[in-house]
Design a protein around this motif. Sequence first.
Motif, PDB file in Angstrom:
ATOM      1  N   GLN A 163     105.546  41.817  20.152  1.00 58.17           N
ATOM      2  CA  GLN A 163     105.007  42.297  21.425  1.00 58.17           C
ATOM      3  C   GLN A 163     105.975  41.957  22.546  1.00 58.17           C
ATOM      4  O   GLN A 163     106.431  40.823  22.651  1.00 58.17           O
ATOM      5  CB  GLN A 163     103.648  41.651  21.705  1.00 58.17           C
ATOM      6  CG  GLN A 163     103.075  42.004  23.079  1.00 58.17           C
ATOM      7  CD  GLN A 163     101.702  41.402  23.280  1.00 58.17           C
ATOM      8  OE1 GLN A 163     100.730  41.850  22.685  1.00 58.17           O
ATOM      9  NE2 GLN A 163     101.607  40.372  24.113  1.00 58.17           N
ATOM     10  N   ASN A 164     106.298  42.959  23.349  1.00 58.22           N
ATOM     11  CA  ASN A 164     107.140  42.754  24.523  1.00 58.22           C
ATOM     12  C   ASN A 164     106.408  43.289  25.754  1.00 58.22           C
ATOM     13  O   ASN A 164     106.041  44.459  25.765  1.00 58.22           O
ATOM     14  CB  ASN A 164     108.482  43.482  24.367  1.00 58.22           C
ATOM     15  CG  ASN A 164     109.383  42.811  23.347  1.00 58.22           C
ATOM     16  OD1 ASN A 164     109.997  41.810  23.634  1.00 58.22           O
ATOM     17  ND2 ASN A 164     109.433  43.367  22.138  1.00 58.22           N
ATOM     18  N   PRO A 165     106.139  42.436  26.723  1.00 59.56           N
ATOM     19  CA  PRO A 165     106.499  41.016  26.784  1.00 59.56           C
ATOM     20  C   PRO A 165     105.634  40.195  25.844  1.00 59.56           C
ATOM     21  O   PRO A 165     104.536  40.619  25.479  1.00 59.56           O
ATOM     22  CB  PRO A 165     106.217  40.650  28.243  1.00 59.56           C
ATOM     23  CG  PRO A 165     105.076  41.543  28.614  1.00 59.56           C
ATOM     24  CD  PRO A 165     105.346  42.853  27.900  1.00 59.56           C
ATOM     25  N   LYS A 197     103.953  37.517  26.392  1.00 56.98           N
ATOM     26  CA  LYS A 197     102.691  37.204  27.058  1.00 56.98           C
ATOM     27  C   LYS A 197     102.110  38.488  27.609  1.00 56.98           C
ATOM     28  O   LYS A 197     102.692  39.135  28.469  1.00 56.98           O
ATOM     29  CB  LYS A 197     102.915  36.199  28.185  1.00 56.98           C
ATOM     30  CG  LYS A 197     101.627  35.753  28.871  1.00 56.98           C
ATOM     31  CD  LYS A 197     101.912  34.698  29.929  1.00 56.98           C
ATOM     32  CE  LYS A 197     100.625  34.239  30.604  1.00 56.98           C
ATOM     33  NZ  LYS A 197     100.899  33.216  31.640  1.00 56.98           N
ATOM     34  N   TYR A 198     100.966  38.894  27.100  1.00 55.50           N
ATOM     35  CA  TYR A 198     100.371  40.173  27.468  1.00 55.50           C
ATOM     36  C   TYR A 198     100.217  40.280  28.985  1.00 55.50           C
ATOM     37  O   TYR A 198      99.669  39.399  29.637  1.00 55.50           O
ATOM     38  CB  TYR A 198      99.011  40.325  26.789  1.00 55.50           C
ATOM     39  CG  TYR A 198      98.286  41.611  27.133  1.00 55.50           C
ATOM     40  CD1 TYR A 198      98.905  42.833  26.946  1.00 55.50           C
ATOM     41  CD2 TYR A 198      97.000  41.592  27.639  1.00 55.50           C
ATOM     42  CE1 TYR A 198      98.260  44.011  27.245  1.00 55.50           C
ATOM     43  CE2 TYR A 198      96.336  42.765  27.946  1.00 55.50           C
ATOM     44  CZ  TYR A 198      96.968  43.978  27.747  1.00 55.50           C
ATOM     45  OH  TYR A 198      96.329  45.149  28.058  1.00 55.50           O
ATOM     46  N   TRP A 248     104.635  41.843  32.436  1.00 57.40           N
ATOM     47  CA  TRP A 248     105.466  42.776  33.208  1.00 57.40           C
ATOM     48  C   TRP A 248     104.773  43.239  34.485  1.00 57.40           C
ATOM     49  O   TRP A 248     105.438  43.764  35.376  1.00 57.40           O
ATOM     50  CB  TRP A 248     105.815  44.004  32.352  1.00 57.40           C
ATOM     51  CG  TRP A 248     106.816  43.717  31.270  1.00 57.40           C
ATOM     52  CD1 TRP A 248     107.507  42.569  31.063  1.00 57.40           C
ATOM     53  CD2 TRP A 248     107.226  44.621  30.240  1.00 57.40           C
ATOM     54  NE1 TRP A 248     108.320  42.685  29.959  1.00 57.40           N
ATOM     55  CE2 TRP A 248     108.176  43.945  29.441  1.00 57.40           C
ATOM     56  CE3 TRP A 248     106.897  45.932  29.917  1.00 57.40           C
ATOM     57  CZ2 TRP A 248     108.787  44.535  28.340  1.00 57.40           C
ATOM     58  CZ3 TRP A 248     107.504  46.526  28.806  1.00 57.40           C
ATOM     59  CH2 TRP A 248     108.444  45.830  28.030  1.00 57.40           C
ATOM     60  N   ASP A 258     101.598  50.466  25.322  1.00 61.90           N
ATOM     61  CA  ASP A 258     100.208  50.254  25.746  1.00 61.90           C
ATOM     62  C   ASP A 258     100.226  49.981  27.244  1.00 61.90           C
ATOM     63  O   ASP A 258     100.845  49.010  27.692  1.00 61.90           O
ATOM     64  CB  ASP A 258      99.649  49.071  24.957  1.00 61.90           C
ATOM     65  CG  ASP A 258      98.211  48.724  25.331  1.00 61.90           C
ATOM     66  OD1 ASP A 258      97.596  49.457  26.132  1.00 61.90           O
ATOM     67  OD2 ASP A 258      97.705  47.712  24.802  1.00 61.90           O
ATOM     68  N   TRP A 272     101.171  46.404  30.933  1.00 61.93           N
ATOM     69  CA  TRP A 272     102.208  47.072  30.143  1.00 61.93           C
ATOM     70  C   TRP A 272     102.682  46.182  28.992  1.00 61.93           C
ATOM     71  O   TRP A 272     102.938  44.987  29.164  1.00 61.93           O
ATOM     72  CB  TRP A 272     103.420  47.384  31.025  1.00 61.93           C
ATOM     73  CG  TRP A 272     103.261  48.578  31.920  1.00 61.93           C
ATOM     74  CD1 TRP A 272     102.108  49.107  32.391  1.00 61.93           C
ATOM     75  CD2 TRP A 272     104.313  49.374  32.461  1.00 61.93           C
ATOM     76  NE1 TRP A 272     102.357  50.184  33.193  1.00 61.93           N
ATOM     77  CE2 TRP A 272     103.720  50.380  33.254  1.00 61.93           C
ATOM     78  CE3 TRP A 272     105.692  49.353  32.347  1.00 61.93           C
ATOM     79  CZ2 TRP A 272     104.460  51.339  33.939  1.00 61.93           C
ATOM     80  CZ3 TRP A 272     106.452  50.296  33.034  1.00 61.93           C
ATOM     81  CH2 TRP A 272     105.834  51.284  33.814  1.00 61.93           C
ATOM     82  N   ARG A 273     102.806  46.784  27.829  1.00 63.89           N
ATOM     83  CA  ARG A 273     103.429  46.096  26.694  1.00 63.89           C
ATOM     84  C   ARG A 273     103.882  47.121  25.662  1.00 63.89           C
ATOM     85  O   ARG A 273     103.343  48.235  25.586  1.00 63.89           O
ATOM     86  CB  ARG A 273     102.469  45.103  26.035  1.00 63.89           C
ATOM     87  CG  ARG A 273     101.264  45.749  25.375  1.00 63.89           C
ATOM     88  CD  ARG A 273     100.461  44.739  24.561  1.00 63.89           C
ATOM     89  NE  ARG A 273      99.249  45.311  24.019  1.00 63.89           N
ATOM     90  CZ  ARG A 273      98.465  44.719  23.123  1.00 63.89           C
ATOM     91  NH1 ARG A 273      98.789  43.519  22.667  1.00 63.89           N
ATOM     92  NH2 ARG A 273      97.369  45.309  22.675  1.00 63.89           N
ATOM     93  N   ILE A 307     104.378  47.224  21.531  1.00 66.29           N
ATOM     94  CA  ILE A 307     103.958  46.442  20.380  1.00 66.29           C
ATOM     95  C   ILE A 307     104.236  47.227  19.102  1.00 66.29           C
ATOM     96  O   ILE A 307     104.104  48.458  19.077  1.00 66.29           O
ATOM     97  CB  ILE A 307     102.462  46.078  20.493  1.00 66.29           C
ATOM     98  CG1 ILE A 307     102.032  45.119  19.384  1.00 66.29           C
ATOM     99  CG2 ILE A 307     101.576  47.315  20.511  1.00 66.29           C
ATOM    100  CD1 ILE A 307     100.644  44.534  19.596  1.00 66.29           C
ATOM    101  N   THR A 356     100.501  38.050  16.686  1.00 64.95           N
ATOM    102  CA  THR A 356     101.470  38.740  17.534  1.00 64.95           C
ATOM    103  C   THR A 356     102.339  37.732  18.273  1.00 64.95           C
ATOM    104  O   THR A 356     101.830  36.764  18.846  1.00 64.95           O
ATOM    105  CB  THR A 356     100.739  39.639  18.541  1.00 64.95           C
ATOM    106  OG1 THR A 356      99.949  40.583  17.820  1.00 64.95           O
ATOM    107  CG2 THR A 356     101.722  40.376  19.427  1.00 64.95           C
ATOM    108  N   ASP A 401     106.442  37.234  20.477  1.00 65.81           N
ATOM    109  CA  ASP A 401     107.619  37.893  21.014  1.00 65.81           C
ATOM    110  C   ASP A 401     108.750  37.792  19.998  1.00 65.81           C
ATOM    111  O   ASP A 401     108.684  37.035  19.031  1.00 65.81           O
ATOM    112  CB  ASP A 401     108.023  37.293  22.364  1.00 65.81           C
ATOM    113  CG  ASP A 401     108.498  35.851  22.256  1.00 65.81           C
ATOM    114  OD1 ASP A 401     108.082  35.162  21.307  1.00 65.81           O
ATOM    115  OD2 ASP A 401     109.271  35.417  23.116  1.00 65.81           O
TER     116      ASP A 401
END
Length: 768
Positions: A388-390, A392-393, A396, A472, A609-610, A612, A642, A644
Amino acid sequence: MPQFYAEILRNPGPHDNSFRLLNSNDPSPSTIAWAKDIGVSATSDGDILTLSGSSPGLGVTWFPGSTNSTTYPYLIVRAKAASGGTLAVAVFNSGATMNLSFTLTPTWQTFTLPLTTGRTISSILFGNQSIAGNILLHYAYLCGNTPLQLSQKDVISGSVTRSSLGTDHAELRLNNYRGKFFSSANALSFGDHLHIYLGQGTEPFHVYAGETEHQEPMQPNDEMIITSRGFGIALQQAVVENQPSAAPIYTNSTPLSIINDFIDSHVNNATKNGVPIATNYRISRSYVQNIGNTIPLYISQFKNVWDSMRELMDLSVAQGFPGIFFVDPAENLHVVPLGAQGAANWGTDPIPATYVSGLSTGLNLVTYRFPRDVKSLRNRVHYFGVSQNPGKYGAWTEQTASSWGSERLITGTTATFSDDSSIVATGKYSVKCILTNAGSAHYGGGMFYPAAKNLGLNIAALGSVYSPPLFDFYFRVTQGANCKTTALGSPPTIFFSTDATNRFEYNFVSDGNTAALQSILGVQGINNVTDNYWYHVLLPIGPNGGVLFNSTPVANTVAPTIYTGASQYQRTNVGNPSWSNINYVGVYWEDSGGCGNPSGSAPIWHNGWRIIGGRHILAYDNRASPPRYPNMREIHFFDPITKDDTALNSYAIAELKRLRSGILRGTATTPLLGDAYPEQQVQVTTPSANYSNTSLRATSIIHRFSPQGMLTEFQFSDDFTNSQPLDLWKLSNALLQMGENAIISREVYDLKTAILDPTFTPQLVPVT
């Protein structure tokens, strides 16, 4: 002659075994939890409090908290003084001060001081020694019952296991003649504290302390088995959760700060979740050192603290600074560097990193077995996880407005970014951008993250042919009285850019030349986009973004779809972008005006925003051969949590380093050596094994004792890289997923629980 002493402190309440501040990382002996009066000297090595200079009314004061003396009517102290004498004790409470005392001797004694019941105790002063010199205190307890001292006639046999691979544990086989340990005078309760002292000299060492958990009376021998687990059980029984702090999501935190939160918020917290605990754990972190570097993201989702600590130590291995941890019998947590073979250095820790006595054939080495093998060796680790980027949900879009940028602005348009806490879909903030053209109804432009254009995402290696990654995100707009005209050939888009002239674009809203269903929102024209409504979008992206939810999932396999390839929403690429190098992500919005309005403006909100998707990491041994094993040996791991990309890579590297080398897993038996600690390096000399002062790592130490004699068994490894070395072959290893049989149990478990996509593209991680 070997020494033995054991006692059980029954119905323990407030107590202090270490005399250390619980919420401090200061290892200095002078930093203690008890108050010192003027002229009084008091230091603690984490096990013993050394007191001198006390006088009438002056000494050291223990604050056990507001304690009912009816519930805990006994003050129990273990102490000695080389010069003897008496020590006065003043118990301050809700009534008249209780003035007590006990007479010291040069040998350790346990003193039981009855208290006046019906009082609320606030503090206890130890002072006014009758003879000058050092007084040593081993512990102080408030208990509901008197202590039970076990004689050598009581103990038929017993063992103590000290280990960094799990909690210390002890087992005693007692003579239970006529139900001795079930009578009212000697009855035991679960949670009583067992202390065991063993030594090869004149004074025994404190080799074990923990909670009693098991009682088993047996006939016809009229015996009873008592088992106990050490105070490290606190880390195994406490879980890391979201209360009472912002953890378990740790962002850009050092291992030290994460461990501190583990102990303060999740182990020792006496009001965890708002539920008060009368006598909670008391784990000191005075000897927790900062091992490794800052960790960008660490998430622990209702794992116990012990397992979370093991993960942190794995990360330290991947960073090149392997650390180890254990809890000693005085309730101190130790986190220290593992150290290279023959060069151990535990820094400020009071325990020496190298055992003071070596083991030698003909001196103290009775028997040994030092097998070394490659049965567990794996030099290619396939690590499957969810990236998952970032990491930490929402990171961003959470108070990051200053890190956003704009491009391709329509002439006259300005883009103003701000953090908005009033209109939010998820988290605490959204990023609000107001696109404004004061001189024309035609406004628009691209809004993107990050302004630095430095994401460097490899989306090509994220997901697979049949399971593409997802973007997402949440989107919201207020168009109000704007013209709401969609320019032909320039509709709103979602874009993924390598740089300003090379990007992938997805049709967000269709223009007049494109069908509504070929847009992500399923509408034609921005006039059909609902104002003041949060759109939550899961957009398949990447080279296989046209494949998602097309086939019914089948357990343990992947059902191939008929169609593979790009999404129907994807527009013609601008330039030559690369999915292997996406540096920023954005939304383009445009209203072409034409309705006669003198100006145009709209606030647009971005939230949550992420990106995944599944990640297949292949960490492989890239050293020369030797020491690299010449042939290929592979294993896979499946990580369902999940993470990073940094964490996924680190765990893959840690698993490879654990498995890529041949390893010694041996044992050595000696006469009793009660002063040995787990994780110490021990120098071994034995010609038969070609060892001459060769340092080995003591992963576990087992003391076995009975009236017939006492022995110590060392379990050794020559793995000086990993915080969790492979252990000997045992049934428990199958449960703990350690040792050679962990290879079997882990593979079987993963195959039963994971849906592994054979079309994943491995991301190669060479490890030297």
